[in-house]
Write a protein that holds these residues in place. Structure first.
Motif: not given
Length: 155
Positions: A65-66, A71-74, A109-111, A124-125
Motif C-alpha cells: 500500500e502507498s 493503486v499499488v500492485e505486485l 511494486v507498481m505504483l 515514497v512511503p
C-alpha cells in the motif's frame, strides 16, 4: 551434597542444551533493504518501486500500500519469446532465509496513478503486507527516489 550439586549441574546443562537446540525466533522477522524508486518524467502516471526482502520463516508478500498512488500492485516481468510481458501477481513467495529481490525485469511494486511526480531525493512511503505462519505483518518502508545507474531501475 556432592550428588545434589552434580544433579543440579546436569539438570542446568540439560536446560541450556534444550534452549540452544530450540528454534530461535529472534531472526524470524522480515528484513527489508535497498528500497528505491526512480524519478518520473513529466506527465508520467506510473512508477516502479524495488526492494530486497529476507524473511526468517516461509512467508509471502501479499500486498503493498502507498499514499503516493491510487493503486499499488505486485507485478512480475518475464520474457515470453521475444516479448517482455508484465503481469499483476497476487503474491510473492518469501522462502525462509532467502533474499528475494524486487527489481527491474522481475518482481516489483507498481505504483499506478501516482499523485505527484517522484523527484530525486524524495521518499515514497510503502506499507508491505506480509503473511507468515497464518499471521499478517505490516512493514513500513520509505523507498528513496534516486537516478538510475548502470541499468538499475529501468522499467
Amino acid at each position: 551434597m556432592k550428588q545434589t550439586v552434580f544433579s543440579l549441574v546436569i539438570w542446568l546443562s540439560a536446560i541450556v542444551a534444550i534452549g540452544l537446540a530450540a528454534p530461535s525466533h529472534a531472526d524470524d522477522g522480515v528484513k527489508v533493504t535497498n528500497a528505491r524508486a526512480k524519478p518520473t518524467a513529466p506527465g508520467q502516471s506510473v512508477a516502479g518501486a524495488y526492494l530486497d526482502i529476507v524473511s526468517g520463516v516461509p512467508a509471502a508478500l501479499v500486498k503493498v500500500e502507498s499514499p503516493a498512488a491510487r493503486v499499488v500492485e505486485l507485478h512480475s516481468m518475464k520474457m515470453e519469446g521475444d516479448v517482455m510481458k508484465m503481469r499483476a501477481v497476487s503474491m510473492i513467495d518469501l522462502p525462509a532465509g532467502k533474499e528475494v529481490k524486487l527489481e527491474p525485469g522481475g518482481f516489483h511494486v507498481m505504483l499506478i496513478d501516482i499523485k505527484q511526480p517522484l523527484k530525486v531525493g524524495g521518499k515514497v512511503p510503502l506499507t508491505l503486507v506480509v503473511e507468515a505462519e497464518g499471521k499478517i505483518q505490516k512493514i513500513e518502508v520509505a523507498a528513496e527516489v534516486k537516478e538510475a545507474r548502470g541499468g538499475d531501475l529501468h522499467h
